[in-house]
Scaffold this motif. Structure first.
Motif, PDB file in Angstrom:
ATOM      1  N   ASN A 236       0.829  -1.212   0.000  1.00 27.20           N
ATOM      2  CA  ASN A 236       0.000   0.000   0.000  1.00 27.20           C
ATOM      3  C   ASN A 236       0.861   1.258   0.000  1.00 27.20           C
ATOM      4  N   GLN A 237       1.950   1.248   0.782  1.00 23.46           N
ATOM      5  CA  GLN A 237       2.833   2.415   0.830  1.00 23.46           C
ATOM      6  C   GLN A 237       3.498   2.643  -0.525  1.00 23.46           C
ATOM      7  N   ILE A 238       3.960   1.592  -1.142  1.00 18.57           N
ATOM      8  CA  ILE A 238       4.669   1.729  -2.422  1.00 18.57           C
ATOM      9  C   ILE A 238       3.739   2.241  -3.515  1.00 18.57           C
ATOM     10  N   PHE A 239       2.527   1.677  -3.597  1.00 27.20           N
ATOM     11  CA  PHE A 239       1.604   2.055  -4.662  1.00 27.20           C
ATOM     12  C   PHE A 239       0.716   3.236  -4.293  1.00 27.20           C
ATOM     13  N   GLY A 240       0.686   3.612  -3.019  1.00 25.92           N
ATOM     14  CA  GLY A 240      -0.108   4.762  -2.603  1.00 25.92           C
ATOM     15  C   GLY A 240      -1.575   4.455  -2.409  1.00 25.92           C
ATOM     16  N   ASP A 241      -2.003   3.223  -2.665  1.00 23.80           N
ATOM     17  CA  ASP A 241      -3.393   2.803  -2.489  1.00 23.80           C
ATOM     18  C   ASP A 241      -3.431   1.280  -2.536  1.00 23.80           C
ATOM     19  N   SER A 242      -4.633   0.725  -2.546  1.00 25.19           N
ATOM     20  CA  SER A 242      -4.760  -0.738  -2.598  1.00 25.19           C
ATOM     21  C   SER A 242      -5.392  -1.213  -3.904  1.00 25.19           C
TER      22      SER A 242
END
Length: 189
Positions: A26-32
Protein backbone atom coordinates in the motif's frame (compact mmCIF):
# COMPACT_ATOMS: atom_id res chain seq x y z
CA UNK A 1 10.45 -13.95 -14.80
CA UNK A 2 6.98 -14.24 -16.33
CA UNK A 3 7.08 -18.04 -16.45
CA UNK A 4 7.90 -18.22 -12.75
CA UNK A 5 5.01 -15.93 -11.87
CA UNK A 6 2.55 -17.92 -13.97
CA UNK A 7 3.81 -21.07 -12.25
CA UNK A 8 3.27 -19.45 -8.87
CA UNK A 9 -0.28 -18.46 -9.74
CA UNK A 10 -1.19 -21.91 -10.98
CA UNK A 11 0.35 -24.16 -8.34
CA UNK A 12 0.05 -22.43 -4.99
CA UNK A 13 -2.96 -21.51 -2.92
CA UNK A 14 -2.93 -17.93 -1.70
CA UNK A 15 -1.71 -17.96 1.89
CA UNK A 16 -2.78 -15.37 4.42
CA UNK A 17 -0.83 -12.20 3.76
CA UNK A 18 0.72 -10.68 6.91
CA UNK A 19 -0.31 -7.09 7.60
CA UNK A 20 3.25 -5.68 7.19
CA UNK A 21 3.35 -7.14 3.62
CA UNK A 22 0.00 -5.51 2.77
CA UNK A 23 1.09 -2.23 4.38
CA UNK A 24 4.35 -2.22 2.41
CA UNK A 25 2.52 -2.73 -0.91
CA UNK A 26 0.00 0.00 0.00
CA UNK A 27 2.83 2.41 0.83
CA UNK A 28 4.67 1.73 -2.42
CA UNK A 29 1.60 2.06 -4.66
CA UNK A 30 -0.11 4.76 -2.60
CA UNK A 31 -3.39 2.80 -2.49
CA UNK A 32 -4.76 -0.74 -2.60
CA UNK A 33 -5.78 -0.81 -6.28
CA UNK A 34 -3.70 -3.90 -7.09
CA UNK A 35 -3.88 -7.66 -6.82
CA UNK A 36 -1.28 -9.22 -4.52
CA UNK A 37 -1.24 -12.75 -5.93
CA UNK A 38 1.67 -14.30 -4.06
CA UNK A 39 4.51 -13.55 -1.66
CA UNK A 40 7.39 -15.32 -0.01
CA UNK A 41 9.99 -14.23 2.48
CA UNK A 42 11.75 -11.81 0.13
CA UNK A 43 9.35 -11.09 -2.75
CA UNK A 44 5.80 -9.81 -3.28
CA UNK A 45 4.14 -10.48 -6.65
CA UNK A 46 1.56 -7.88 -7.71
CA UNK A 47 -0.64 -7.16 -10.69
CA UNK A 48 -1.87 -3.59 -11.26
CA UNK A 49 -3.51 -2.09 -14.35
CA UNK A 50 -2.72 -5.28 -16.35
CA UNK A 51 1.00 -4.96 -15.52
CA UNK A 52 3.05 -7.18 -13.25
CA UNK A 53 5.38 -5.97 -10.51
CA UNK A 54 7.69 -7.61 -8.01
CA UNK A 55 8.67 -6.02 -4.73
CA UNK A 56 12.04 -7.44 -3.65
CA UNK A 57 12.62 -7.19 0.09
CA UNK A 58 16.13 -6.93 1.58
CA UNK A 59 17.57 -6.82 5.10
CA UNK A 60 14.33 -7.73 6.83
CA UNK A 61 14.31 -7.09 10.56
CA UNK A 62 11.51 -7.05 13.14
CA UNK A 63 11.13 -3.29 12.49
CA UNK A 64 12.24 -2.46 8.93
CA UNK A 65 12.32 -3.83 5.38
CA UNK A 66 14.52 -2.46 2.61
CA UNK A 67 12.65 -2.85 -0.67
CA UNK A 68 13.03 -2.41 -4.41
CA UNK A 69 10.09 -2.26 -6.84
CA UNK A 70 10.54 -3.92 -10.23
CA UNK A 71 8.15 -3.70 -13.18
CA UNK A 72 7.91 -6.76 -15.44
CA UNK A 73 8.98 -5.60 -18.92
CA UNK A 74 8.50 -7.90 -21.97
CA UNK A 75 11.53 -8.83 -24.07
CA UNK A 76 11.53 -9.27 -27.86
CA UNK A 77 12.13 -13.02 -27.47
CA UNK A 78 8.87 -13.47 -25.51
CA UNK A 79 10.51 -13.51 -22.09
CA UNK A 80 10.67 -10.61 -19.69
CA UNK A 81 12.91 -8.88 -17.20
CA UNK A 82 12.44 -6.70 -14.14
CA UNK A 83 13.06 -2.97 -14.56
CA UNK A 84 13.85 -1.16 -11.30
CA UNK A 85 11.22 1.49 -10.61
CA UNK A 86 11.78 2.62 -7.01
CA UNK A 87 13.37 1.64 -3.69
CA UNK A 88 13.18 2.58 -0.03
CA UNK A 89 12.99 1.62 3.62
CA UNK A 90 9.68 0.53 5.17
CA UNK A 91 9.22 0.73 8.94
CA UNK A 92 6.61 -1.32 10.79
CA UNK A 93 5.78 -2.63 14.24
CA UNK A 94 4.94 -6.23 15.18
CA UNK A 95 2.78 -7.27 18.10
CA UNK A 96 5.09 -8.46 20.94
CA UNK A 97 3.95 -12.11 20.91
CA UNK A 98 6.88 -13.97 19.41
CA UNK A 99 9.73 -15.77 21.15
CA UNK A 100 12.97 -14.18 19.97
CA UNK A 101 16.33 -15.91 19.66
CA UNK A 102 19.32 -13.58 19.28
CA UNK A 103 17.33 -10.80 17.55
CA UNK A 104 15.50 -13.03 15.09
CA UNK A 105 12.09 -14.56 15.52
CA UNK A 106 11.78 -18.29 14.91
CA UNK A 107 7.99 -18.10 15.01
CA UNK A 108 7.91 -15.24 12.49
CA UNK A 109 9.99 -17.16 9.98
CA UNK A 110 8.02 -20.37 10.54
CA UNK A 111 4.74 -18.51 9.93
CA UNK A 112 5.98 -16.72 6.84
CA UNK A 113 7.26 -19.93 5.32
CA UNK A 114 3.87 -21.58 5.82
CA UNK A 115 5.12 -23.95 8.51
CA UNK A 116 7.98 -25.37 6.42
CA UNK A 117 9.19 -28.39 8.38
CA UNK A 118 12.70 -28.32 6.83
CA UNK A 119 13.22 -24.61 7.58
CA UNK A 120 11.77 -24.98 11.09
CA UNK A 121 14.15 -27.88 11.84
CA UNK A 122 17.16 -25.87 10.63
CA UNK A 123 16.13 -22.80 12.64
CA UNK A 124 15.51 -24.85 15.76
CA UNK A 125 18.87 -26.65 15.51
CA UNK A 126 20.88 -23.48 14.84
CA UNK A 127 18.82 -20.93 16.84
CA UNK A 128 21.65 -20.05 19.24
CA UNK A 129 24.17 -19.58 16.41
CA UNK A 130 22.14 -17.47 13.94
CA UNK A 131 22.68 -13.70 13.73
CA UNK A 132 20.22 -13.09 10.88
CA UNK A 133 18.27 -14.77 8.10
CA UNK A 134 18.25 -13.36 4.59
CA UNK A 135 15.79 -15.72 2.96
CA UNK A 136 14.17 -19.08 3.40
CA UNK A 137 11.76 -21.30 1.55
CA UNK A 138 10.87 -24.96 1.43
CA UNK A 139 11.99 -25.04 -2.22
CA UNK A 140 15.28 -23.11 -2.01
CA UNK A 141 16.38 -23.71 1.59
CA UNK A 142 17.48 -21.10 4.09
CA UNK A 143 20.25 -18.49 3.90
CA UNK A 144 21.63 -17.50 7.30
CA UNK A 145 24.46 -15.51 8.83
CA UNK A 146 26.04 -17.53 11.63
CA UNK A 147 28.05 -16.20 14.57
CA UNK A 148 30.92 -18.43 13.42
CA UNK A 149 30.74 -20.73 10.40
CA UNK A 150 33.37 -22.99 12.00
CA UNK A 151 31.53 -23.81 15.23
CA UNK A 152 31.37 -27.33 16.68
CA UNK A 153 28.48 -29.24 18.27
CA UNK A 154 29.50 -31.94 20.79
CA UNK A 155 32.91 -32.30 19.15
CA UNK A 156 31.47 -32.53 15.59
CA UNK A 157 31.53 -29.80 12.94
CA UNK A 158 28.10 -28.16 12.83
CA UNK A 159 27.39 -29.02 9.18
CA UNK A 160 27.96 -32.72 9.88
CA UNK A 161 25.85 -32.53 13.06
CA UNK A 162 22.92 -30.83 11.30
CA UNK A 163 23.05 -33.36 8.44
CA UNK A 164 22.67 -36.15 11.01
CA UNK A 165 19.87 -34.27 12.78
CA UNK A 166 17.99 -33.56 9.55
CA UNK A 167 18.52 -37.18 8.45
CA UNK A 168 16.77 -38.44 11.59
CA UNK A 169 13.85 -36.19 10.57
CA UNK A 170 13.61 -37.59 7.02
CA UNK A 171 15.91 -35.16 5.16
CA UNK A 172 18.80 -37.35 4.01
CA UNK A 173 20.14 -35.33 1.06
CA UNK A 174 21.17 -31.93 2.45
CA UNK A 175 23.67 -29.56 0.82
CA UNK A 176 25.40 -26.34 1.80
CA UNK A 177 26.60 -23.30 -0.09
CA UNK A 178 29.04 -21.14 1.85
CA UNK A 179 29.16 -17.45 0.99
CA UNK A 180 31.07 -14.42 2.22
CA UNK A 181 31.99 -14.29 5.89
CA UNK A 182 29.71 -16.54 7.93
CA UNK A 183 26.82 -16.67 5.43
CA UNK A 184 25.63 -20.08 4.34
CA UNK A 185 22.65 -21.58 2.54
CA UNK A 186 21.31 -24.96 3.65
CA UNK A 187 19.00 -26.73 1.23
CA UNK A 188 17.57 -30.16 0.55
CA UNK A 189 17.73 -31.98 -2.77
Amino acid sequence: MKNKKNKLRGEFKMKQTPQPIQDLANQIFGDSNYKLYDWDLDRIYIERDNEEYTIRMWNITDETIRWTLFKDVPDEDGGSHGEEMDFGLFEYELEPQEEVYNNFSLEKFEYEMNQSKFVALVLDFLKDEILECDSCSEEYGITINLKDVNFVVSGVEWDTAIQEYLGTNGYHNVNFTFGDGNWTTIYKN
